[in-house]
Scaffold this active site. Structure first.
Site, PDB file in Angstrom:
ATOM      1  CB  SER A  63      -0.956  -0.045   1.199  1.00  0.00           C
ATOM      2  OG  SER A  63      -2.023   0.849   1.040  1.00  0.00           O
ATOM      3  CG  ASP A 173      -4.265  -2.011   0.583  1.00  0.00           C
ATOM      4  OD1 ASP A 173      -3.176  -2.569   0.799  1.00  0.00           O
ATOM      5  OD2 ASP A 173      -4.619  -0.973   1.156  1.00  0.00           O
TER       6      ASP A 173
END
Length: 295
Positions: A63, A173
């Site tokens: 991320s 993610d």
């Protein structure tokens, strides 16, 4: 001691194994965890390492950690990274509202606008971003192809962004499965791993009963369990205190950078010690003399 005994002892000494102390240069990886806008803390950590002359051999990020990691592996100076931090605003990238998912491509385009639209193989240091494929429900390690694709996929927070499509994969993610991917560093050949966890307060409970609050608390509890698995593979863990900062807002970003810097400074000597390991090895007589045993 007679002359015969003297030469006999000399021969025994020459034929005895010898213990030597050698230094091994370890491959040390930097692992940058996820945490949204709290990723500004990673920038401060990099600043402390740069000042100390510490250069890691590779970087793996999830991320926000993938975005900062890509900049680091490009060879960009810490001053340049900080300068771009002033201009970067998560709201400019997302430009969406909750439950109205947007395209994640602008995240990667932001990185490409800074370092160029290059492939991971063109970076100056080995780099990998971690994402999750919704089709197979498995972790994906992105260490080849476009940097922009890898960062977009790894930062593609569900609900905020639509899944990022790469081939047959629907990527989101990496923090869904691996928010601090120290184990990936090991898989890619690291001997030692320094992990930066910018979201170490995840998993704390809440008495709030609103739908959004319940979702946030539940997600935090799950991600805390996942983080423990990643942290288990770390040799050193750096935990900047970023609890008071919202992961969706840039507010206080300069303080986040400073907090990351201050926390990393505490670990400088410890990190330096990871790069070399002292080993004792036994050398046999033939190897001491540089000859092969012909028998």
């Amino acid at each position: 001691m007679g002359i015969i005994d003297f030469f006999r002892k000399r021969k025994q000494q020459r034929n005895a194994p010898e213990t030597r102390t050698l230094q091994k240069r370890n491959k040390v990886a930097l692992c940058l965890g996820g945490g949204g806008a709290r990723g500004f803390g990673h920038v401060g950590v990099l600043k402390a390492f740069a000042e100390a002359g510490i250069e890691f051999d590779m970087c793996v990020g999830t991320s926000a950690g993938s975005l900062v990691g890509a900049l680091y592996c490009s060879g960009m100076s810490i001053d340049a990274i900080i300068a771009h931090s002033h201009d970067l605003d998560p709201d400019d990238i997302r430009k969406g509202v909750f439950f109205r998912a947007k395209d994640a491509a602008p995240i990667g385009k932001t990185v490409a606008g800074i370092i160029g639209d290059i492939d991971i193989e063109q970076l100056r240091k080995p780099f990998a971003a971690v994402a999750v494929d919704l089709v197979t429900a498995k972790q994906v390690i992105l260490d080849k192809g476009k940097v922009s694709d890898a960062v977009s996929a790894s930062c593609c927070v569900p609900i905020f962004f639509k899944p990022y499509i790469v081939g047959d994969m629907h990527l989101v993610d990496g923090g869904i499965l691996n928010t601090v991917p120290a184990d990936v560093c090991r898989l890619l050949g690291a001997d030692k791993v320094v992990s930066v966890d910018i979201n170490s307060t995840r998993g704390e409970g809440s008495a709030e009963t609103g739908t959004i609050d319940v979702l946030k608390t539940s997600y935090g509890i799950m991600s805390a369990a996942l983080a423990r698995e990643g942290l288990r593979h770390s040799d050193i863990i750096i935990n900047p205190d970023l609890k008071k900062f919202r992961p969706t807002k840039k507010d206080g970003y300069e303080e986040m950078i400073q907090n990351g810097y201050d926390e990393a400074k505490k670990h400088i000597e410890e990190v330096k010690s990871l790069f070399y390991t002292t080993e004792e090895v036994t050398v046999e007589p033939d190897k001491k003399r540089g000859r092969k045993n012909l028998q």
